[in-house]
Design a protein around this motif. Structure first.
Motif, PDB file in Angstrom:
ATOM      1  N   GLY A 121       5.504 -56.230 -10.093  1.00 38.65           N
ATOM      2  CA  GLY A 121       6.100 -54.934 -10.334  1.00 38.65           C
ATOM      3  C   GLY A 121       6.193 -54.047  -9.113  1.00 38.65           C
ATOM      4  O   GLY A 121       6.477 -52.856  -9.242  1.00 38.65           O
ATOM      5  N   VAL A 122       5.950 -54.589  -7.913  1.00 36.68           N
ATOM      6  CA  VAL A 122       6.073 -53.764  -6.705  1.00 36.68           C
ATOM      7  C   VAL A 122       7.550 -53.567  -6.395  1.00 36.68           C
ATOM      8  O   VAL A 122       8.299 -54.524  -6.284  1.00 36.68           O
ATOM      9  CB  VAL A 122       5.370 -54.438  -5.508  1.00 36.68           C
ATOM     10  CG1 VAL A 122       5.546 -53.598  -4.256  1.00 36.68           C
ATOM     11  CG2 VAL A 122       3.910 -54.648  -5.826  1.00 36.68           C
ATOM     12  N   ARG A 123       7.973 -52.319  -6.287  1.00 38.24           N
ATOM     13  CA  ARG A 123       9.376 -52.042  -6.008  1.00 38.24           C
ATOM     14  C   ARG A 123       9.568 -51.372  -4.643  1.00 38.24           C
ATOM     15  O   ARG A 123      10.681 -51.303  -4.154  1.00 38.24           O
ATOM     16  CB  ARG A 123       9.953 -51.121  -7.092  1.00 38.24           C
ATOM     17  CG  ARG A 123      10.042 -51.746  -8.465  1.00 38.24           C
ATOM     18  CD  ARG A 123      11.352 -52.495  -8.645  1.00 38.24           C
ATOM     19  NE  ARG A 123      11.364 -53.179  -9.925  1.00 38.24           N
ATOM     20  CZ  ARG A 123      10.798 -54.362 -10.140  1.00 38.24           C
ATOM     21  NH1 ARG A 123      10.169 -54.980  -9.153  1.00 38.24           N
ATOM     22  NH2 ARG A 123      10.853 -54.928 -11.329  1.00 38.24           N
ATOM     23  N   LYS A 124       8.452 -50.850  -4.081  1.00 41.67           N
ATOM     24  CA  LYS A 124       8.593 -50.028  -2.875  1.00 41.67           C
ATOM     25  C   LYS A 124       9.039 -50.867  -1.684  1.00 41.67           C
ATOM     26  O   LYS A 124       8.366 -51.808  -1.294  1.00 41.67           O
ATOM     27  CB  LYS A 124       7.260 -49.330  -2.568  1.00 41.67           C
ATOM     28  CG  LYS A 124       7.391 -47.816  -2.481  1.00 41.67           C
ATOM     29  CD  LYS A 124       6.045 -47.168  -2.417  1.00 41.67           C
ATOM     30  CE  LYS A 124       5.645 -46.894  -0.988  1.00 41.67           C
ATOM     31  NZ  LYS A 124       4.254 -46.447  -0.884  1.00 41.67           N
ATOM     32  N   LYS A 125      10.183 -50.489  -1.140  1.00 37.90           N
ATOM     33  CA  LYS A 125      10.779 -51.276  -0.063  1.00 37.90           C
ATOM     34  C   LYS A 125       9.855 -51.327   1.160  1.00 37.90           C
ATOM     35  O   LYS A 125       9.694 -52.392   1.768  1.00 37.90           O
ATOM     36  CB  LYS A 125      12.130 -50.642   0.300  1.00 37.90           C
ATOM     37  CG  LYS A 125      12.937 -51.420   1.308  1.00 37.90           C
ATOM     38  CD  LYS A 125      13.766 -52.503   0.631  1.00 37.90           C
ATOM     39  CE  LYS A 125      14.764 -53.139   1.586  1.00 37.90           C
ATOM     40  NZ  LYS A 125      14.185 -53.906   2.659  1.00 37.90           N
ATOM     41  N   THR A 126       9.262 -50.183   1.507  1.00 38.73           N
ATOM     42  CA  THR A 126       8.446 -50.155   2.732  1.00 38.73           C
ATOM     43  C   THR A 126       7.250 -51.087   2.595  1.00 38.73           C
ATOM     44  O   THR A 126       6.915 -51.815   3.530  1.00 38.73           O
ATOM     45  CB  THR A 126       7.947 -48.724   3.018  1.00 38.73           C
ATOM     46  OG1 THR A 126       7.426 -48.179   1.800  1.00 38.73           O
ATOM     47  CG2 THR A 126       9.050 -47.849   3.542  1.00 38.73           C
ATOM     48  N   LEU A 127       6.643 -51.076   1.414  1.00 38.15           N
ATOM     49  CA  LEU A 127       5.486 -51.950   1.190  1.00 38.15           C
ATOM     50  C   LEU A 127       5.908 -53.418   1.275  1.00 38.15           C
ATOM     51  O   LEU A 127       5.246 -54.246   1.909  1.00 38.15           O
ATOM     52  CB  LEU A 127       4.866 -51.653  -0.180  1.00 38.15           C
ATOM     53  CG  LEU A 127       3.661 -52.513  -0.542  1.00 38.15           C
ATOM     54  CD1 LEU A 127       2.530 -52.272   0.448  1.00 38.15           C
ATOM     55  CD2 LEU A 127       3.188 -52.241  -1.953  1.00 38.15           C
ATOM     56  N   LEU A 128       7.045 -53.724   0.648  1.00 41.10           N
ATOM     57  CA  LEU A 128       7.531 -55.104   0.670  1.00 41.10           C
ATOM     58  C   LEU A 128       7.799 -55.549   2.100  1.00 41.10           C
ATOM     59  O   LEU A 128       7.385 -56.635   2.522  1.00 41.10           O
ATOM     60  CB  LEU A 128       8.803 -55.226  -0.176  1.00 41.10           C
ATOM     61  CG  LEU A 128       8.615 -55.146  -1.686  1.00 41.10           C
ATOM     62  CD1 LEU A 128       9.962 -55.178  -2.389  1.00 41.10           C
ATOM     63  CD2 LEU A 128       7.742 -56.269  -2.200  1.00 41.10           C
ATOM     64  N   ASP A 129       8.510 -54.679   2.863  1.00 39.18           N
ATOM     65  CA  ASP A 129       8.806 -55.014   4.264  1.00 39.18           C
ATOM     66  C   ASP A 129       7.531 -55.335   5.020  1.00 39.18           C
ATOM     67  O   ASP A 129       7.449 -56.310   5.771  1.00 39.18           O
ATOM     68  CB  ASP A 129       9.514 -53.836   4.948  1.00 39.18           C
ATOM     69  CG  ASP A 129      10.944 -53.696   4.469  1.00 39.18           C
ATOM     70  OD1 ASP A 129      11.430 -54.636   3.806  1.00 39.18           O
ATOM     71  OD2 ASP A 129      11.561 -52.658   4.741  1.00 39.18           O
ATOM     72  N   GLU A 130       6.544 -54.473   4.782  1.00 40.21           N
ATOM     73  CA  GLU A 130       5.275 -54.611   5.484  1.00 40.21           C
ATOM     74  C   GLU A 130       4.623 -55.963   5.167  1.00 40.21           C
ATOM     75  O   GLU A 130       4.211 -56.702   6.062  1.00 40.21           O
ATOM     76  CB  GLU A 130       4.360 -53.484   4.993  1.00 40.21           C
ATOM     77  CG  GLU A 130       3.326 -52.994   5.961  1.00 40.21           C
ATOM     78  CD  GLU A 130       2.636 -51.788   5.347  1.00 40.21           C
ATOM     79  OE1 GLU A 130       1.541 -51.989   4.805  1.00 40.21           O
ATOM     80  OE2 GLU A 130       3.222 -50.682   5.368  1.00 40.21           O
ATOM     81  N   VAL A 131       4.566 -56.269   3.868  1.00 38.74           N
ATOM     82  CA  VAL A 131       3.906 -57.508   3.450  1.00 38.74           C
ATOM     83  C   VAL A 131       4.668 -58.722   3.962  1.00 38.74           C
ATOM     84  O   VAL A 131       4.069 -59.704   4.417  1.00 38.74           O
ATOM     85  CB  VAL A 131       3.769 -57.545   1.911  1.00 38.74           C
ATOM     86  CG1 VAL A 131       3.307 -58.915   1.458  1.00 38.74           C
ATOM     87  CG2 VAL A 131       2.818 -56.476   1.445  1.00 38.74           C
ATOM     88  N   VAL A 132       5.999 -58.661   3.912  1.00 40.78           N
ATOM     89  CA  VAL A 132       6.801 -59.799   4.375  1.00 40.78           C
ATOM     90  C   VAL A 132       6.492 -60.084   5.839  1.00 40.78           C
ATOM     91  O   VAL A 132       6.234 -61.230   6.230  1.00 40.78           O
ATOM     92  CB  VAL A 132       8.307 -59.521   4.176  1.00 40.78           C
ATOM     93  CG1 VAL A 132       9.136 -60.557   4.921  1.00 40.78           C
ATOM     94  CG2 VAL A 132       8.657 -59.551   2.698  1.00 40.78           C
ATOM     95  N   GLU A 133       6.464 -59.022   6.645  1.00 41.10           N
ATOM     96  CA  GLU A 133       6.194 -59.243   8.066  1.00 41.10           C
ATOM     97  C   GLU A 133       4.774 -59.784   8.266  1.00 41.10           C
ATOM     98  O   GLU A 133       4.559 -60.750   9.006  1.00 41.10           O
ATOM     99  CB  GLU A 133       6.373 -57.942   8.860  1.00 41.10           C
ATOM    100  CG  GLU A 133       6.024 -58.136  10.325  1.00 41.10           C
ATOM    101  CD  GLU A 133       6.475 -56.991  11.222  1.00 41.10           C
ATOM    102  OE1 GLU A 133       7.187 -56.098  10.726  1.00 41.10           O
ATOM    103  OE2 GLU A 133       6.100 -57.011  12.401  1.00 41.10           O
ATOM    104  N   GLU A 134       3.836 -59.150   7.569  1.00 42.07           N
ATOM    105  CA  GLU A 134       2.439 -59.549   7.704  1.00 42.07           C
ATOM    106  C   GLU A 134       2.248 -61.024   7.337  1.00 42.07           C
ATOM    107  O   GLU A 134       1.584 -61.786   8.053  1.00 42.07           O
ATOM    108  CB  GLU A 134       1.614 -58.648   6.779  1.00 42.07           C
ATOM    109  CG  GLU A 134       0.120 -58.810   6.877  1.00 42.07           C
ATOM    110  CD  GLU A 134      -0.566 -58.081   5.726  1.00 42.07           C
ATOM    111  OE1 GLU A 134      -0.216 -56.912   5.460  1.00 42.07           O
ATOM    112  OE2 GLU A 134      -1.426 -58.705   5.081  1.00 42.07           O
TER     113      GLU A 134
END
Lengths: 258, 401
Positions: free
Chosen positions: A120-133
């Motif tokens: 249910g995570v929708r926040k783009k910034t959080l997703l971007d962060e996790v993808v890079e990490e």
């Protein structure tokens, strides 16, 4: 999950008997897997090592008439086949990488984000962060950072397998199960994955099934040798390969059968 | 010449000939099918195009596509009509005469002269036919009502023919409504069922029974579905002959195809996608929703194409459940309340073809109507199938693995 006390094994298997229908696949397995170590499961085909691995995150539940006959498995001190266990929570805690790399036919970005999106995570910034990490964690960031929106199937086989590892990291598991992760890869890609395993061991407990004994010797701290559903020998990797106590183990690691 | 024999010597001539014969027979069978299908399509297109298209702009006979079927009022020129009748009588008489002569000997010359006479009369008849066609007056019912003065009965002979005038507008609309509604219901039910069968069900006796009944359902003749729909939806549920009864009857007919094909296409999704998703902590339904259904959709749509083709062409199931031979108003006209929309009968193309070709006296004008209806019908089924195929191609390029 209860917090883990120091020196306590993260996975405890006790007297485990497991069967597919009437065919017994594992008998009387007892072993402890230590935290933040790499444990290798080796043995000839059909010896039950993959079955055991899939018991750890209850992937065997998907197979009809596969069942545990006796014994139990505790992960972080919780009996995972006990009552009131949600296998969904369990699988978030224990990630898995499969023999055949299986990226979803979506973009590279979406593959990594998938684990979070289903929570249910929708926040783009959080997703971007996790993808890079995660991509950095799987040593893939530099290779794919410019093509995140391309299909995950457009990258090479070795990259796909590391993408699958990165995908598993995204849900922040404590344990990573790897089912012959390099069996379909060439030596260079294999070397990269092995290097990655070395890095990951700082943060994760890794259980790896492999057919490749050199690989087990290179990446693992402890090794378990299985033969026809039984755990023959389980000790430090160096001991297994240099100084095996069981004659069957010795025969296998020296390449005389299997 | 001595045959040189080695390891790779050609096979004996007989073996090669047998194989060639086999290949040829496969080829012939394929071509026969193609030719048969081609003949049907060409025949319907050729004859149907006469009714649907016209020589002057806008080239499409809009009246035929939009009007409702009407009685055709025909006025034929009296003089030509009588002369044609007389000529026809003469032809018949002469033919009888020649037949009678054929039994007696030495009458070859006479027969020849009679046959010449018949040929002459037939040519005359053809000319008269042309004159009759150009001289006659055709009025559809609505035009007939508006006529201020009827043609002079001194010069014209009057006849009327049911269903031969007007167009097939309400039938086109009815067929589209029936197809859209029944496919929606069938897809919804079929996909839900296929998801259960392919993802959740455990193998066993019950599952075998379910599969067997689905398989049997696909073998049931369509008239049985019609009677079933009539008994359940029309009488028991009290829906009457209505759109909604037709929807459900046709949906049940299309279900076996859709279930079987949807299940098949879901099963063909690699196990790796499911496992990969489950291992990330997705629930089974999330996995199906995000990692099975989207990739199975092209296959499901293919099956819906087959469903449409089957449903749209059926006459028997709608005969008792949904179809009216003639309905004056369009489906959205004259409704007392919105829900009445579902509880009204509609006209439908296949039923219209059936009625026009079997329930009313045949004449030279019904033929046009039949072929025109068949042609439009083919075009509509083709359009539905085409849009399905296009959608499938778009989806397939989006999700490729």
């Amino acid at each position: 999950m209860t917090p883990k006390t120091a020196h306590h094994p993260i996975i405890q298997v006790r007297d485990l008997d497991f069967a597919y229908g009437d065919t017994k696949a594992l008998s009387n397995i007892s072993m402890d897997i230590e935290e933040k170590k790499v444990t290798a499961l080796i043995g000839p085909s059909g010896c039950g090592k993959t079955t055991l691995l899939r018991c750890f995150n209850r992937m065997n539940d998907l197979i009809d008439n596969a069942r545990i006959l006796k014994g139990h498995i505790k992960v972080s001190n919780v009996d995972i086949y006990g009552e009131n266990i949600d296998e969904i929570e369990l699988r978030k805690y224990i990630g898995m990488v499969f023999q055949k790399s299986n990226p979803f036919p979506k973009t590279i970005y979406e593959n990594i984000a998938y684990g979070l999106r289903i929570q249910g995570v929708r926040k783009k910034t959080l997703l971007d962060e996790v993808v890079e990490e995660c991509l950095r964690g799987a040593a893939l960031w530099n290779e794919v950072k410019d093509r995140l929106s391309e299909s995950a199937l457009s990258i090479s086989g070795g990259q796909q397998q590391r993408l699958c590892i990165a995908r598993a990291l995204a849900v922040k598991p404590k344990i990573l199960l790897m089912d012959e992760p390099c069996s379909a890869l060439d030596p260079i890609a294999t070397a990269k994955v092995e290097e990655l395993i070395h890095q990951l061991k700082k943060d994760y407990t890794i259980v790896i099934v492999t057919h490749n004994m050199q690989q087990a010797a290179r990446v693992s701290d402890k090794t378990a040798f299985f033969y026809v559903g039984e755990l023959i020998e389980y000790s430090k990797t160096d001991d297994i390969f240099m100084n095996p106590s069981d004659p069957q183990t010795e025969a296998y690691v020296s390449g005389r059968f299997g | 010449m001595q045959m040189h024999i080695n390891k790779f010597t050609k096979r004996p001539a007989r073996d090669a000939a047998v194989e060639n014969l086999l290949i040829t027979s496969f080829r012939i069978a394929t071509y026969l099918i193609v030719i048969a299908a081609g003949c049907i399509f060409v025949n319907i297109t050729y004859n149907g195009a006469k009714a649907v298209f016209q020589a002057e702009a806008p080239f499409v006979n809009i009246g035929f596509l939009t009007q409702k079927p009407q009685t055709l009022h025909v006025y034929e020129p009296k003089a030509i009509f009588f002369e044609q009748n007389a000529v026809n009588k003469q032809i018949v008489a002469l033919e009888q005469q020649s037949e009678a002569l054929a039994y007696s000997k030495n009458s070859d010359k006479e027969i020849l002269s009679i046959q010449e006479e018949i040929a002459g009369l037939k040519a005359r008849n053809k000319m008269l036919e042309k004159a009759r066609k150009s001289g006659r007056l055709l009025y559809s019912d609505s035009e007939y009502q508006k006529l201020e003065a009827l043609p002079d009965p001194e010069n014209y002979i009057y006849n009327n023919y049911a269903y031969s005038g007007g167009g097939i507008g309400p039938a086109i609309i009815g067929t589209c409504l029936l197809v859209i509604g029944s496919i929606t219901i069938a897809l919804l039910l079929g996909v839900l069922c296929a998801i259960f069968l392919s993802e959740y069900s455990r193998p066993g006796k019950t599952l075998q029974l379910v599969r067997l009944s689905i398989l049997n359902l696909s073998g049931v003749p369509s008239i049985v579905f019609g009677l079933f729909g009539f008994g359940i939806f029309v009488l028991f549920f009290g829906w009457g002959v209505s759109l909604i009864a037709g929807w459900f009857t046709l949906a049940i007919m299309a279900l076996p195809v859709i279930i079987t094909a949807s299940e098949e296409s879901m099963r063909s999704i690699p196990k790796g996608f499911r496992e990969g998703s489950l291992a990330l902590g997705a629930s089974e339904w999330t996995t199906i929703r995000t990692n099975v259904l989207p990739y199975a959709l092209p296959g499901i749509l293919t099956s819906s194409i087959m469903g449409i083709a089957r449903v749209a062409g059926e006459t028997a199931p709608i005969m008792f459940t949904a179809a009216f031979a003639l309905r004056d108003q369009l489906p959205w006209q004259g409704l007392e309340k919105p829900s009445d929309f579902f509880f009204q009968g509609v006209m439908a193309l296949p039923y219209h073809i059936y009625v026009v070709s079997s329930k009313i006296p045949q004449n030279e004008y019904t033929r046009n109507m039949q072929y025109g209806t068949a042609f439009v019908f083919l075009c509509i089924v083709g359009a539905f199938a085409l849009s399905s195929i296009l959608l499938r191609i778009r989806l397939r390029s989006k999700y490729r693995w």
